[in-house]
Scaffold this motif. Structure first.
Motif, mmCIF file in Angstrom:
data_model
loop_
_atom_site.group_PDB
_atom_site.id
_atom_site.type_symbol
_atom_site.label_atom_id
_atom_site.label_comp_id
_atom_site.label_asym_id
_atom_site.label_seq_id
_atom_site.Cartn_x
_atom_site.Cartn_y
_atom_site.Cartn_z
ATOM 1 N N ILE A 1 0.847 -1.193 0.000
ATOM 2 C CA ILE A 1 0.000 0.000 0.000
ATOM 3 C C ILE A 1 0.888 1.250 0.000
ATOM 4 O O ILE A 1 1.827 1.352 0.794
ATOM 5 N N ARG A 2 0.544 2.186 -0.866
ATOM 6 C CA ARG A 2 1.314 3.426 -0.978
ATOM 7 C C ARG A 2 0.427 4.667 -0.881
ATOM 8 O O ARG A 2 0.892 5.780 -1.108
ATOM 9 N N GLN A 3 -0.848 4.467 -0.516
ATOM 10 C CA GLN A 3 -1.726 5.618 -0.324
ATOM 11 C C GLN A 3 -2.657 5.339 0.849
ATOM 12 O O GLN A 3 -3.160 4.220 1.007
ATOM 13 N N PHE A 4 -2.870 6.365 1.669
ATOM 14 C CA PHE A 4 -3.555 6.217 2.952
ATOM 15 C C PHE A 4 -4.557 7.348 3.149
ATOM 16 O O PHE A 4 -4.244 8.521 2.909
ATOM 17 N N LEU A 5 -5.759 6.983 3.615
ATOM 18 C CA LEU A 5 -6.796 7.942 3.983
ATOM 19 C C LEU A 5 -7.058 7.767 5.467
ATOM 20 O O LEU A 5 -7.620 6.755 5.894
ATOM 21 N N ASP A 6 -6.630 8.746 6.268
ATOM 22 C CA ASP A 6 -6.695 8.666 7.724
ATOM 23 C C ASP A 6 -7.873 9.509 8.207
ATOM 24 O O ASP A 6 -7.772 10.736 8.305
ATOM 25 N N ILE A 7 -8.988 8.855 8.513
ATOM 26 C CA ILE A 7 -10.227 9.543 8.882
ATOM 27 C C ILE A 7 -10.349 9.611 10.403
ATOM 28 O O ILE A 7 -10.290 8.602 11.092
ATOM 29 N N GLN B 1 6.323 7.886 4.708
ATOM 30 C CA GLN B 1 7.308 8.537 3.842
ATOM 31 C C GLN B 1 8.736 8.289 4.298
ATOM 32 O O GLN B 1 9.668 8.509 3.522
ATOM 33 N N ARG B 2 8.899 7.810 5.520
ATOM 34 C CA ARG B 2 10.229 7.373 5.955
ATOM 35 C C ARG B 2 10.645 6.125 5.186
ATOM 36 O O ARG B 2 11.817 5.944 4.842
ATOM 37 N N THR B 3 9.676 5.255 4.929
ATOM 38 C CA THR B 3 9.939 4.017 4.184
ATOM 39 C C THR B 3 9.814 4.226 2.684
ATOM 40 O O THR B 3 10.613 3.715 1.896
ATOM 41 N N GLU B 4 8.784 4.983 2.298
ATOM 42 C CA GLU B 4 8.482 5.186 0.880
ATOM 43 C C GLU B 4 8.158 6.661 0.665
ATOM 44 O O GLU B 4 7.022 7.098 0.862
ATOM 45 N N PRO B 5 9.148 7.483 0.282
ATOM 46 C CA PRO B 5 8.933 8.934 0.177
ATOM 47 C C PRO B 5 7.783 9.336 -0.739
ATOM 48 O O PRO B 5 7.205 10.412 -0.567
ATOM 49 N N SER B 6 7.433 8.492 -1.701
ATOM 50 C CA SER B 6 6.358 8.843 -2.629
ATOM 51 C C SER B 6 4.973 8.471 -2.108
ATOM 52 O O SER B 6 3.970 8.724 -2.784
ATOM 53 N N ALA B 7 4.894 7.864 -0.919
ATOM 54 C CA ALA B 7 3.592 7.482 -0.359
ATOM 55 C C ALA B 7 2.724 8.725 -0.173
ATOM 56 O O ALA B 7 3.210 9.796 0.202
#
Length: 267
Positions: A74-80, A95-101
């Motif tokens: 997973i590289r995109q997150f919606l935090d509700i 973004q520490r693991t995957e800067p483009s997340a």
């Protein structure tokens, strides 16, 4: 009327009434809270002395769940219901693991949104929306969601410590709307106050009912109901410390965590 209004506080914030997000911020050691929030937290800690430790335990679950989603592509997150920013925010973890997340935060509390906007200044892969969890269509159609998230690809939707502020059956329909919008391979992450009958739990609920936002505890079966049509990730619906624990976590006896958690994957 209180005059304790710092420059970063939006004008529509009521300083004379405690707010659940700001109380949680205080329990986590944050500074984006006011006198009424700290007064409320003090009364809560008298009833439930471990409340701050349990808040940190819930935050640790968020970290573990986000890292699990990252490991599974997973590289995109919606935090509700993201709350007021503190150490270990979702974009910091990802973004520490995957800067483009890419991350979109959502909260109804104006202080949470104002602080998140400041925190994200210059971060092109993260944004924030002021909105309600129950208004799924409006939220999913918002500019930051449309700009940053591609719902045709897998996404992780996080609802950590937010659904217990919403009673009745309406939240089930709203969560189902988010699940419907997810692509196959997406994840839903939930943490929730457990339905318990302990004296401590009853007193804490009464305190929130009177002065802040009512809390609705749910059973394991009721929590599992939010994952209709999804595959629960092992070990299923469990106490907060039992979901993929790590050595660095705060040690809490599982049932004393007062919270249930689960992660589901959309087939």
């Amino acid at each position: 009327m209180s005059t304790e209004r710092p420059g970063w506080a939006p004008d529509d914030v009521d300083l004379d009434r405690p707010n659940a997000a700001r109380v949680y911020d205080y329990l986590l050691g944050g500074s984006a809270n006011f006198a009424k929030d700290r007064e409320f937290a003090g009364r809560l800690l008298e009833i439930a002395p471990d409340a701050a430790k349990l808040a940190r335990g819930n935050r640790a679950f968020l970290r573990r769940a986000v890292n699990y989603c990252l490991r599974h592509g997973i590289r995109q997150f919606l935090d509700i219901g993201s709350g007021i920013p503190t150490v270990g925010n979702v974009h910091e973890i990802t973004q520490r693991t995957e800067p483009s997340a890419r991350v979109v935060y959502v909260d109804v509390e104006p202080v949470a949104v104002a602080h998140t906007e400041l925190m994200l200044a210059g971060n092109e892969n993260a944004g924030v929306v002021r909105g309600e969890l129950l208004e799924a269509d409006e939220l999913l159609g918002s500019e930051p969601v449309r700009r940053l998230l591609n719902l045709d690809e897998p996404v992780a939707v996080l609802m950590v410590s937010v659904l217990h502020f919403l009673g009745g059956n309406e939240p089930y329909g709203a969560v189902a709307r988010y699940v419907d919008a997810m692509a196959s391979g997406s994840y839903l992450v939930i943490s929730h106050i457990a339905a318990e009958d302990s004296e401590e739990q009853s007193q804490a609920r009464n305190l929130y009912q009177k002065d802040a936002v009512p809390i609705v505890g749910r059973t394991r079966a009721e929590l599992a109901g939010f994952f209709a049509g999804m595959e629960l990730v092992e070990p299923g619906v469990v106490w907060t410390p039992e979901w993929h624990p790590e050595a660095s976590d705060v040690v809490v006896e599982p049932q004393l965590s007062r919270g249930l958690v689960a992660v589901g994957r959309k087939p």
